[in-house]
Scaffold this motif. Structure first.
Motif, PDB file in Angstrom:
ATOM      1  N   ILE A 134       0.838  -1.203   0.000  1.00 12.34           N
ATOM      2  CA  ILE A 134       0.000   0.000   0.000  1.00 12.34           C
ATOM      3  C   ILE A 134       0.871   1.250   0.000  1.00 12.34           C
ATOM      4  O   ILE A 134       0.583   2.235  -0.701  1.00 12.34           O
ATOM      5  CB  ILE A 134      -0.960  -0.033   1.202  1.00 12.34           C
ATOM      6  N   VAL A 193      -6.635   4.729   0.879  1.00  8.36           N
ATOM      7  CA  VAL A 193      -6.677   3.277   0.699  1.00  8.36           C
ATOM      8  C   VAL A 193      -7.227   2.654   1.978  1.00  8.36           C
ATOM      9  O   VAL A 193      -6.843   3.058   3.083  1.00  8.36           O
ATOM     10  CB  VAL A 193      -5.273   2.703   0.398  1.00  8.36           C
ATOM     11  N   THR A 249     -10.145   1.812  -3.144  1.00  5.78           N
ATOM     12  CA  THR A 249      -9.027   0.884  -3.288  1.00  5.78           C
ATOM     13  C   THR A 249      -8.768   0.248  -1.929  1.00  5.78           C
ATOM     14  O   THR A 249      -8.658   0.949  -0.919  1.00  5.78           O
ATOM     15  CB  THR A 249      -7.769   1.617  -3.780  1.00  5.78           C
ATOM     16  N   SER A 250      -8.705  -1.061  -1.909  1.00  7.47           N
ATOM     17  CA  SER A 250      -8.634  -1.757  -0.620  1.00  7.47           C
ATOM     18  C   SER A 250      -7.750  -2.993  -0.743  1.00  7.47           C
ATOM     19  O   SER A 250      -7.225  -3.309  -1.815  1.00  7.47           O
ATOM     20  CB  SER A 250     -10.051  -2.139  -0.163  1.00  7.47           C
ATOM     21  N   HIS A 299      -7.401   5.873  -4.508  1.00  8.60           N
ATOM     22  CA  HIS A 299      -5.986   6.155  -4.241  1.00  8.60           C
ATOM     23  C   HIS A 299      -5.396   7.144  -5.239  1.00  8.60           C
ATOM     24  O   HIS A 299      -4.226   7.527  -5.110  1.00  8.60           O
ATOM     25  CB  HIS A 299      -5.169   4.866  -4.304  1.00  8.60           C
TER      26      HIS A 299
END
Length: 347
Positions: free
Chosen positions: A178, A281, A297-298, A336
């Motif tokens: 990330i 995120v 976004t994950s 993101h």
């Protein structure tokens, strides 16, 4: 006044009733319903036909107790309002049922009823307890160990220095990925939003995130502590941050410890006309993350793999120390992304 006539309840058929109709012993009836038991095909057919005619169903709980295994697994969970907890619960009940087990839900909302809940699990003689994403206190672990000597497996979180099995993804690697994703967007100032103020070793996400930033010569500039995994509190924490910090001093990237916090933070940005000004995120990839209005976004923990490994340990006593269950998956959407320079200039 009309008197209501109650219909007498039909007496439940017993193994002795089946044995009498089938012309066999009670023990033959028991063997007919036990997988792998020695019994002739003729006797099995007779027993099953008699059972069908009487509406007989074997008492699986009584049989399980005689075999020292109930095929009941306690599933301890707090944070029931968290959608990720529901994903875990859905997955564990499905996988347990495929294995011929049932789940006993143990709601251990933080600080309440530990003793009575664990006593219930003990009285029902569960074969083990799964702790799903739960923050385990020393008191809770002591009670779990003292009430019944059964396997204990924690899923989705680490607990330092405790004698129980832990099944969790590589949170450090997830945080690293990330961090690299946000660095690739050109972000310069970085924040992390966490729920409960527990040691970072419980999840390791922030550690991996910070390491990726450090490797690129960047710092983790802001740590926002919400206190709970609660969307409204995430909203308020982000709103307070936006009000108290000038635009030029704010972070332009925020990694939230889970999706609930991320959605709260995004809602606060929208409410203050700052939508898109901070790359966000989340973590867990709950269903709402992919909704068109969020496009969050994950990071998916792949709960199917985690639960499979946890049940292998709990039920079969088999562990795969470095299997694919250790790896989650980054789910790229749009939250993101920072606005391009051209769009900021109105071009």
């Amino acid at each position: 006044m009309t008197k209501k006539t109650l219909t007498p309840q039909r007496k439940r058929a017993t193994a002795s009733d089946v044995a009498r109709v089938a012309g066999v012993s009670k023990w033959t009836v028991s063997r007919a319903f036990t997988a792998g038991a020695s019994i002739s095909n003729t006797a099995r057919v007779q027993v099953l036909a008699a059972a069908e005619s009487l509406g007989y169903r074997p008492n699986l709980l009584a049989r399980s107790l005689s075999q020292k295994r109930t095929h009941i697994v306690g599933v301890a969970i707090d944070q029931l309002k968290n959608p990720h907890a529901m994903l875990l619960l859905d997955e564990v009940t499905k996988q347990l049922q495929l294995r011929g087990y049932m789940a006993l839900l143990l709601n251990i909302t933080e600080g309440k009823h530990y003793q009575s809940v664990m006593m219930m699990a003990d009285q029902l003689q569960v074969d083990g307890i799964l702790f799903l994403g739960t923050i385990l206190t020393d008191e809770l672990i002591t009670i779990a160990h003292d009430t019944h000597h059964i396997p204990l497996v924690q899923v989705g979180r680490n607990t330092d220095g405790q004698p129980l099995d832990m099944v969790n993804i590589d949170g450090y690697q997830a945080g690293w990925e990330i961090g690299k994703l946000l660095l690739a967007q050109g972000c310069q100032r970085f924040g992390y939003m966490k729920g409960p103020d527990t040691p970072s070793s419980h999840l390791l996400r922030m550690d991996g995130y910070r390491a990726a930033l450090t490797a690129a010569g960047k710092d983790l500039n802001v740590e926002l502590v919400v206190g709970q995994y609660d969307r409204q509190l995430g909203y308020q924490t982000m709103e307070n941050y936006l009000r108290s910090v000038s635009t030029q001093d704010r972070v332009d990237a925020l990694f939230c410890e889970n999706d609930i916090l991320a959605l709260g933070a995004m809602a606060a940005l929208r409410a203050t006309a700052e939508n898109g000004a901070i790359a966000i995120v989340g973590f867990d990839d709950i269903d709402e993350a992919s909704a068109p209005e969020w496009q969050l976004t994950s990071y998916s923990q792949r709960t199917d793999r985690l639960i499979n490994e946890a049940l292998n340990r709990l039920i079969d006593g088999e562990a795969t120390e470095q299997g694919e269950w250790r790896q989650g998956e980054l789910r790229i959407r749009r939250s993101h992304l920072l606005p391009s320079p051209a769009s900021v200039r109105g071009g």
